[in-house]
Write an enzyme that holds these catalytic residues in place. Structure first.
Site, PDB file in Angstrom:
ATOM      1  N   GLU A 275      23.020 -21.081  41.868  1.00 38.55           N
ATOM      2  CA  GLU A 275      23.313 -22.529  40.584  1.00 38.55           C
ATOM      3  C   GLU A 275      24.052 -22.052  39.277  1.00 38.55           C
ATOM      4  O   GLU A 275      25.184 -23.178  39.148  1.00 38.55           O
ATOM      5  CB  GLU A 275      22.021 -23.438  40.663  1.00 38.55           C
ATOM      6  CG  GLU A 275      22.362 -24.748  39.219  1.00 38.55           C
ATOM      7  CD  GLU A 275      20.545 -24.797  39.002  1.00 38.55           C
ATOM      8  OE1 GLU A 275      19.664 -24.302  38.241  1.00 38.55           O
ATOM      9  OE2 GLU A 275      20.297 -25.904  39.024  1.00 38.55           O
TER      10      GLU A 275
ATOM     11  N   ASP B 183      22.476 -38.488  31.948  1.00 38.44           N
ATOM     12  CA  ASP B 183      23.898 -37.588  32.723  1.00 38.44           C
ATOM     13  C   ASP B 183      23.479 -36.404  33.563  1.00 38.44           C
ATOM     14  O   ASP B 183      22.364 -36.704  34.382  1.00 38.44           O
ATOM     15  CB  ASP B 183      24.339 -36.651  31.337  1.00 38.44           C
ATOM     16  CG  ASP B 183      23.718 -35.281  31.451  1.00 38.44           C
ATOM     17  OD1 ASP B 183      22.485 -35.053  31.541  1.00 38.44           O
ATOM     18  OD2 ASP B 183      24.177 -34.399  30.288  1.00 38.44           O
TER      19      ASP B 183
ATOM     20  N   GLU C 113      20.585 -33.736  33.077  1.00 43.83           N
ATOM     21  CA  GLU C 113      19.218 -34.851  33.123  1.00 43.83           C
ATOM     22  C   GLU C 113      19.142 -34.348  31.457  1.00 43.83           C
ATOM     23  O   GLU C 113      17.820 -34.156  31.571  1.00 43.83           O
ATOM     24  CB  GLU C 113      18.033 -33.925  34.265  1.00 43.83           C
ATOM     25  CG  GLU C 113      18.964 -34.025  35.652  1.00 43.83           C
ATOM     26  CD  GLU C 113      18.209 -33.891  36.726  1.00 43.83           C
ATOM     27  OE1 GLU C 113      18.267 -34.943  37.165  1.00 43.83           O
ATOM     28  OE2 GLU C 113      17.380 -32.239  36.574  1.00 43.83           O
TER      29      GLU C 113
HETATM   30  C1  BGC Z   1      20.606 -30.310  37.680  1.00 42.56           C
HETATM   31  C2  BGC Z   1      20.383 -31.426  38.486  1.00 42.56           C
HETATM   32  C3  BGC Z   1      20.241 -31.657  39.900  1.00 42.56           C
HETATM   33  C4  BGC Z   1      19.552 -30.657  39.844  1.00 42.56           C
HETATM   34  C5  BGC Z   1      19.526 -30.213  41.894  1.00 42.56           C
HETATM   35  C6  BGC Z   1      19.226 -29.932  38.014  1.00 42.56           C
HETATM   36  O1  BGC Z   1      18.431 -28.739  36.922  1.00 42.56           O
HETATM   37  O2  BGC Z   1      20.984 -30.501  35.970  1.00 42.56           O
HETATM   38  O3  BGC Z   1      22.728 -31.690  37.779  1.00 42.56           O
HETATM   39  O4  BGC Z   1      21.081 -32.726  40.094  1.00 42.56           O
HETATM   40  O5  BGC Z   1      19.008 -30.120  39.328  1.00 42.56           O
HETATM   41  O6  BGC Z   1      20.299 -29.491  41.703  1.00 42.56           O
END
Ligand code: BGC
Length: 382
Positions: A328, A169, A172
């Site tokens: 994030e 998803d 990941e």
């Molecule tokens: C997230 C992803 C994202 C990636 C890069 C991962 O930790 O689960 O959704 O695409 O980081 O930002």
């Protein structure tokens, strides 16, 4: 309710404008957007998922060339894998589908390789999202699609052969499931491609029919208690589902399903405006993600609730670090505090800046008229 003064709005607009400049300054010469320039596990890579939403934010802000260059990069990634896509399509048509590890990757190095690090690679969402974002970009700015036509056609071929397979998803994770957010991204991409005029009649019909089947799956097995659910058969919600309402527009915001989904994400996953990914999240202790607050804000805005959207934008702005970066996630409210340290030890501090966070902030700021899109002449002189 949050009272937002004009000076608050100026500060939000300022962060949005600085976010556009930051993303532009970090974009690779070849068009790729780095997920995060300094974070250990993401450094050197660009994701189709993050990048497509980043490009959509930049496009909405009037950074036309930046978004176009990202779509050029996507088209190149697909063109370079033309033979692999043909193999995947042929094997699927022969009834002998290739295994997951032969599918396309979810992220590439800026120069277009798969890179040496292992990753949770089979994820179909990004291949739908970039097609949707690219066509929306062309429509928004009156651009022709010729430059991206091959990439779009290759993505459609790839998605037609793979869309119904379970895969990782957005986060990941959970590769054995079929995720409703992933289906939403695929539907948005296939429907946009089908009406773009770029496909043959057969391919357009196949794209429309696959999108309709995916919509059917969501209606039959992808809802619970009136709202969309995390995966087919699940009772849970996921913050990523807000995107299916807006900006993707696959579920109508003011429909009973749209309104119930917004309500479920709001009540189950938002704590004072900071939105969690899902209730069982343990990544870095399961904190709140500013980009998800902005997705929920976009869904609220689409449903006509500007105050709720502004509250979420304001919450996201408060995650800004002293350096002017959006992370994030933040640890103010953790779902699994005991699991935070293991990630700090494994991968170091949370990804900061995360370009996707900045881009979603920009996207919502534009949607709420907090940031006025740049005019072309401003972009050229920037
Ligand atoms: C997230 C992803 C994202 C990636 C890069 C991962 O930790 O689960 O959704 O695409 O980081 O930002």
């Amino acid at each position: 309710m949050t009272i937002t003064t004009s000076s608050d709005l100026d500060q939000l607009a300022d962060l949005a404008a600085r976010s556009v400049a930051l993303i532009e300054s970090l974009q690779h010469a070849g068009g790729a957007y780095p997920a995060s320039p300094t974070f250990s596990a993401y450094q050197g890579y660009s994701w189709f998922r993050d990048g497509a939403f980043i490009a959509d934010g930049m496009s909405a802000a009037g950074a036309v060339e930046s978004a176009s260059r990202f779509f050029d990069w996507c088209s190149r990634m697909l063109d370079q894998r033309r033979d692999r896509i043909a193999e995947i399509v042929a094997a699927e048509a022969a009834g002998t589908p290739l295994p997951d590890d032969r599918m396309l990757a979810t992220r590439f190095t800026f120069d277009g390789d798969e890179g040496d690090d292992d990753w949770w690679d089979f994820q179909t969402d990004g291949y739908g999202t970039w097609v949707w974002a690219c066509i929306a970009h062309a429509e928004r700015h009156g651009l022709g699609l010729d430059r991206w036509a091959d990439g779009i056609r290759l993505s459609v071929d790839y998605l037609l052969a793979t869309w119904s397979r379970p895969c990782y998803d957005w986060w990941e994770e959970h590769a054995a499931e079929t995720h409703v957010s992933t289906l939403g991204c695929v539907i948005a991409g296939l429907e946009a491609a089908a009406r773009s005029g770029l496909l043959t009649a057969d391919s357009a019909a196949a794209a429309s029919s696959a999108a309709a089947s995916a919509r059917g799956l969501i209606a039959d097995r992808g809802t619970h208690d009136g709202h969309v659910s995390k995966w087919l058969g699940s009772t849970a919600v996921d913050g990523s589902l807000a995107a299916v309402i807006a900006p993707l527009g696959v579920v109508e915001a003011t429909s009973p399903l749209g309104l119930a989904s917004i309500r479920a994400i709001e009540t189950q996953l938002s704590v004072n405006g900071g939105v969690h990914r899902y209730l069982l999240d343990t990544f870095y202790g399961g904190g709140q993600w500013p980009l998800l607050s902005c997705f929920l804000g976009l869904a609220h805005a689409r449903a006509g609730d500007r105050d709720a959207a502004l509250h979420l934008l304001t919450w996201a702005s408060r995650t800004e670090t002293d350096e002017g970066f959006l992370p994030e996630q933040v640890p103010d409210h953790l779902l699994a505090p005991e699991r935070r340290d293991e990630w700090l030890e494994r991968w170091g501090p949370v990804a900061t800046p995360l370009l996707w966070s900045h881009a979603m902030f920009v996207r919502l700021a534009v949607e709420l008229d907090v940031l006025q899109p740049m005019t072309h002449s401003a972009e050229v002189s920037a």
